[in-house]
Structures are given as C-alpha cells and as structure tokens.
Design a protein around this motif. Structure first.
Motif, PDB file in Angstrom:
ATOM      1  N   ARG A  41     -21.467 -23.138 -16.749  1.00 20.00           N
ATOM      2  CA  ARG A  41     -21.336 -22.043 -17.719  1.00 20.00           C
ATOM      3  C   ARG A  41     -22.345 -20.934 -17.431  1.00 20.00           C
ATOM      4  NH1 ARG A  41     -24.055 -20.423 -21.848  1.00 20.00           N
ATOM      5  NH2 ARG A  41     -25.438 -22.247 -21.820  1.00 20.00           N
ATOM      6  N   VAL A  42     -23.585 -21.324 -17.156  1.00 21.62           N
ATOM      7  CA  VAL A  42     -24.634 -20.340 -16.862  1.00 21.62           C
ATOM      8  C   VAL A  42     -24.321 -19.572 -15.581  1.00 21.62           C
ATOM      9  CG1 VAL A  42     -27.057 -20.090 -16.174  1.00 21.62           C
ATOM     10  CG2 VAL A  42     -26.465 -21.557 -18.109  1.00 21.62           C
ATOM     11  N   LEU A  43     -23.907 -20.280 -14.543  1.00 19.92           N
ATOM     12  CA  LEU A  43     -23.582 -19.627 -13.270  1.00 19.92           C
ATOM     13  C   LEU A  43     -22.409 -18.664 -13.424  1.00 19.92           C
ATOM     14  CD1 LEU A  43     -23.936 -22.677 -10.857  1.00 19.92           C
ATOM     15  CD2 LEU A  43     -25.429 -20.692 -10.944  1.00 19.92           C
ATOM     16  N   ASN A  44     -21.377 -19.089 -14.148  1.00 19.11           N
ATOM     17  CA  ASN A  44     -20.198 -18.234 -14.342  1.00 19.11           C
ATOM     18  C   ASN A  44     -20.529 -17.004 -15.185  1.00 19.11           C
ATOM     19  OD1 ASN A  44     -18.726 -20.074 -12.882  1.00 19.11           O
ATOM     20  ND2 ASN A  44     -17.627 -20.922 -14.623  1.00 19.11           N
ATOM     21  N   GLU A  45     -21.308 -17.220 -16.236  1.00 20.22           N
ATOM     22  CA  GLU A  45     -21.591 -16.151 -17.194  1.00 20.22           C
ATOM     23  C   GLU A  45     -22.577 -15.122 -16.648  1.00 20.22           C
ATOM     24  OE1 GLU A  45     -23.362 -15.700 -21.761  1.00 20.22           O
ATOM     25  OE2 GLU A  45     -22.518 -17.612 -21.084  1.00 20.22           O
ATOM     26  N   HIS A  46     -23.578 -15.574 -15.909  1.00 20.46           N
ATOM     27  CA  HIS A  46     -24.660 -14.670 -15.523  1.00 20.46           C
ATOM     28  C   HIS A  46     -24.700 -14.299 -14.045  1.00 20.46           C
ATOM     29  CE1 HIS A  46     -26.419 -14.896 -19.520  1.00 20.46           C
ATOM     30  NE2 HIS A  46     -26.270 -16.210 -19.469  1.00 20.46           N
ATOM     31  N   LEU A  47     -24.077 -15.115 -13.180  1.00 24.12           N
ATOM     32  CA  LEU A  47     -24.144 -14.825 -11.743  1.00 24.12           C
ATOM     33  C   LEU A  47     -22.784 -14.535 -11.128  1.00 24.12           C
ATOM     34  CD1 LEU A  47     -26.835 -17.403 -10.525  1.00 24.12           C
ATOM     35  CD2 LEU A  47     -27.148 -15.103 -11.413  1.00 24.12           C
ATOM     36  N   GLY A  48     -21.772 -14.383 -11.972  1.00 19.29           N
ATOM     37  CA  GLY A  48     -20.462 -13.984 -11.474  1.00 19.29           C
ATOM     38  C   GLY A  48     -19.693 -15.056 -10.730  1.00 19.29           C
ATOM     39  N   CYS A  49     -20.075 -16.319 -10.903  1.00 14.89           N
ATOM     40  CA  CYS A  49     -19.347 -17.413 -10.236  1.00 14.89           C
ATOM     41  C   CYS A  49     -18.061 -17.739 -10.997  1.00 14.89           C
ATOM     42  CB  CYS A  49     -20.227 -18.659 -10.158  1.00 14.89           C
ATOM     43  SG  CYS A  49     -21.754 -18.435  -9.213  1.00 14.89           S
ATOM     44  N   THR A  50     -17.168 -18.468 -10.362  1.00 14.95           N
ATOM     45  CA  THR A  50     -15.899 -18.861 -11.007  1.00 14.95           C
ATOM     46  C   THR A  50     -15.662 -20.354 -10.783  1.00 14.95           C
ATOM     47  OG1 THR A  50     -14.705 -18.203  -9.005  1.00 14.95           O
ATOM     48  CG2 THR A  50     -14.829 -16.584 -10.797  1.00 14.95           C
ATOM     49  N   ILE A  51     -16.640 -21.140 -11.137  1.00 13.23           N
ATOM     50  CA  ILE A  51     -16.554 -22.589 -10.949  1.00 13.23           C
ATOM     51  C   ILE A  51     -15.817 -23.196 -12.135  1.00 13.23           C
ATOM     52  CG2 ILE A  51     -17.854 -24.706 -10.531  1.00 13.23           C
ATOM     53  CD1 ILE A  51     -20.210 -22.924  -9.647  1.00 13.23           C
ATOM     54  N   THR A  52     -14.907 -24.119 -11.875  1.00 12.56           N
ATOM     55  CA  THR A  52     -14.101 -24.745 -12.923  1.00 12.56           C
ATOM     56  C   THR A  52     -14.895 -25.825 -13.652  1.00 12.56           C
ATOM     57  OG1 THR A  52     -12.106 -24.368 -11.608  1.00 12.56           O
ATOM     58  CG2 THR A  52     -11.949 -25.968 -13.401  1.00 12.56           C
ATOM     59  N   HIS A  53     -14.796 -25.832 -14.974  1.00  8.85           N
ATOM     60  CA  HIS A  53     -15.422 -26.890 -15.765  1.00  8.85           C
ATOM     61  C   HIS A  53     -14.698 -28.216 -15.503  1.00  8.85           C
ATOM     62  CE1 HIS A  53     -17.324 -23.557 -17.832  1.00  8.85           C
ATOM     63  NE2 HIS A  53     -18.085 -24.403 -18.491  1.00  8.85           N
ATOM     64  N   ILE A  54     -15.401 -29.303 -15.705  1.00  4.76           N
ATOM     65  CA  ILE A  54     -14.840 -30.623 -15.406  1.00  4.76           C
ATOM     66  C   ILE A  54     -14.825 -31.500 -16.641  1.00  4.76           C
ATOM     67  CG2 ILE A  54     -15.406 -30.644 -12.953  1.00  4.76           C
ATOM     68  CD1 ILE A  54     -17.980 -32.156 -13.630  1.00  4.76           C
ATOM     69  N   GLN A  55     -14.006 -32.528 -16.577  1.00  8.25           N
ATOM     70  CA  GLN A  55     -13.882 -33.459 -17.694  1.00  8.25           C
ATOM     71  C   GLN A  55     -13.646 -34.863 -17.162  1.00  8.25           C
ATOM     72  OE1 GLN A  55     -10.890 -32.283 -20.511  1.00  8.25           O
ATOM     73  NE2 GLN A  55     -11.243 -34.023 -21.866  1.00  8.25           N
ATOM     74  N   MET A  56     -14.302 -35.840 -17.786  1.00  7.93           N
ATOM     75  CA  MET A  56     -14.066 -37.231 -17.393  1.00  7.93           C
ATOM     76  C   MET A  56     -12.628 -37.617 -17.708  1.00  7.93           C
ATOM     77  SD  MET A  56     -17.495 -39.437 -18.334  1.00  7.93           S
ATOM     78  CE  MET A  56     -16.826 -40.953 -17.626  1.00  7.93           C
ATOM     79  N   ARG A  57     -12.015 -38.368 -16.812  1.00  4.76           N
ATOM     80  CA  ARG A  57     -10.635 -38.816 -17.005  1.00  4.76           C
ATOM     81  C   ARG A  57     -10.638 -40.303 -17.334  1.00  4.76           C
ATOM     82  NH1 ARG A  57      -7.961 -35.882 -11.676  1.00  4.76           N
ATOM     83  NH2 ARG A  57      -8.435 -33.718 -12.303  1.00  4.76           N
ATOM     84  N   GLU A  58     -10.352 -40.617 -18.571  1.00  3.17           N
ATOM     85  CA  GLU A  58     -10.430 -42.000 -19.031  1.00  3.17           C
ATOM     86  C   GLU A  58      -9.387 -42.893 -18.385  1.00  3.17           C
ATOM     87  OE1 GLU A  58     -10.559 -42.362 -23.227  1.00  3.17           O
ATOM     88  OE2 GLU A  58     -12.365 -41.140 -23.454  1.00  3.17           O
ATOM     89  N   SER A  59      -8.310 -42.279 -17.887  1.00  2.00           N
ATOM     90  CA  SER A  59      -7.256 -43.084 -17.266  1.00  2.00           C
ATOM     91  C   SER A  59      -7.516 -43.316 -15.784  1.00  2.00           C
ATOM     92  CB  SER A  59      -5.897 -42.395 -17.449  1.00  2.00           C
ATOM     93  OG  SER A  59      -5.922 -41.101 -16.837  1.00  2.00           O
ATOM     94  N   SER A  60      -8.615 -42.731 -15.282  1.00  2.00           N
ATOM     95  CA  SER A  60      -8.915 -42.838 -13.856  1.00  2.00           C
ATOM     96  C   SER A  60     -10.016 -43.856 -13.591  1.00  2.00           C
ATOM     97  CB  SER A  60      -9.336 -41.468 -13.305  1.00  2.00           C
ATOM     98  OG  SER A  60      -8.298 -40.530 -13.452  1.00  2.00           O
ATOM     99  N   THR A  61     -10.261 -44.115 -12.320  1.00  4.88           N
ATOM    100  CA  THR A  61     -11.265 -45.096 -11.928  1.00  4.88           C
ATOM    101  C   THR A  61     -12.653 -44.456 -11.861  1.00  4.88           C
ATOM    102  OG1 THR A  61     -11.000 -44.621  -9.574  1.00  4.88           O
ATOM    103  CG2 THR A  61      -9.569 -46.339 -10.532  1.00  4.88           C
TER     104      THR A  61
END
Length: 225
Positions: A41-61
């Motif tokens: 969030r900090v990198l995207n908001e202040h340094l112009g990056c476009t990195i995708t946020h991630i989420q744990m997948r409970e159905s995955s290993t």
C-alpha cells in the motif's frame, strides 16, 4: 481410542502438538500477508508502484500460499532495485553517494530523493523521499526479505508443503488425515520435527520482517499527520 494410539501411547500428545504447530504456522503466514500488504500500500500510494495486494487462500496448500507471498516479495525487491537504478541514473554521482553515506543528514537524503521522485512522478510529497530513503538505507530488502523468501521456499518444499491450510472447523482426525494421510508413529515424528524446525526459523525471520515494515509505515503516518 484409535488402534495407533494403543500401539503408540505417545501419539495423542503428538497429534495435539502437530495441530498446534500447524495453527502457529498459519497464524504467522497470515501476519506476513497483512504486513506485506501494508508495505505494498505504501509503495503504491507514495512511490507510484502498481503491486497487487495478496490474500491467503484457505482452499490452497501451504506451498501454494508460500508461492503467493514469495511472488509479491520478489516484486517488492524488484521495485526497490528499480528505485535505486532511477536514483543512480538521474543524480550526479556525488549526490547518489550521499544517499548511502551514513554521515549525511537524513533530511538532506530525503530532499534529494524527493527531487528525483518529483521528476519521475511529475509530483511527489516529502513522504516519497522518506519511504525511498528508509527502504534504500535499511536491510529490509537485502537481508530480511531474502531470508524470508528462502524460508518460505523451504517450507513449501518440505513435508508441510502439500498440506491444505484449512484447519478451522475440521475435526482432529480430519486435520491429521489431511496432514499425514495415514497416522503412524514415524509419520507423526517426522511431521512434528519438520514443523518445529521450520517454524522456529520462520517466526524469527517474520518478526524482523514485520518490525521493518512497521518502521516504514510508522514514518509514513508521522509524515501525513
């Protein structure tokens, strides 16, 4: 009582240990996901990056979730390396060296970085300079992240990698079946020892990683207040 428990009376305790360790691992991974998203969030908001946020997948290993966080950590490393390259390209050699000189006042380094980001982004606040200097001047992206990536890769490749992260709501026997397939004494021993070894190192590295991110986000909050 299961037949394996009659044959191996120490199995019930190991079962409980295994479930507890599994939950500890998931809690630690979840905290790392949250901390990583804070940095993204900090990198995207202040340094112009476009990195995708991630989420744990409970159905995955475990391995699949390790791979998710490794991918975004690698992208963060790439972005910070790009920031360094931009600084080197757009600054006079003397000014670039100042960014890494521990004797130079931090405020001067921040001002230099802010000027570069004003050129790159068209407009940049002092917060951009603060974040850039904090990332470039710390070991967050050189040692801490690299260590955590290595440990995540080891966990993913270990006996733990193929285990589903789902645990809440499952019965003990179902969890153990998911972890071991068939409950036997030697499998329990192998699994418990694997968890203990990896979890000890993983927790220590995660704490360093989370502290480093907290330092960056705290500085950002101070800037915007």
């Amino acid at each position: 009582m299961a037949l394996s428990d009659l044959l191996y009376p120490d199995n019930p305790k190991r079962k409980q240990d295994l479930i507890h360790l599994h939950q500890e691992l998931l809690d630690c991974m979840s905290t790392n996901f949250h901390a990583t998203n804070e940095l993204v969030r900090v990198l995207n908001e202040h340094l112009g990056c476009t990195i995708t946020h991630i989420q744990m997948r409970e159905s995955s290993t475990v391995k699949e979730n390790c791979d998710i966080i490794i991918q975004v950590m690698s992208e963060i490393q790439h972005q910070v390396q790009k920031i360094d390259s931009d600084m080197k390209e757009k600054l006079e050699p003397v000014l670039y060296q100042k960014l890494y000189d521990i004797k130079e006042p931090e405020l001067e380094k921040i001002a230099i970085a802010q000027k570069v980001f004003s050129i790159i982004l068209g407009e940049a606040t002092s917060t951009a300079g603060v974040v850039a200097i904090k990332l470039l001047g710390s070991n967050l992206l050189t040692l801490t992240v690299s260590k955590l990536i290595s440990l995540l890769a080891q966990i993913g490749a270990s006996v733990l990698g193929g285990i589903s992260i789902t645990i809440i709501g499952l019965g003990i026997e179902m969890i153990l079946h998911a972890i071991l397939g068939a409950v036997e004494r030697n499998q329990l021993l192998t699994a418990v020892r694997s968890y203990e070894k990896h979890l000890s190192e993983f927790k220590a590295a995660s704490e360093k990683y989370q502290r480093a991110i907290h330092e960056v986000t705290s500085l950002v909050r101070q800037q915007v207040q």
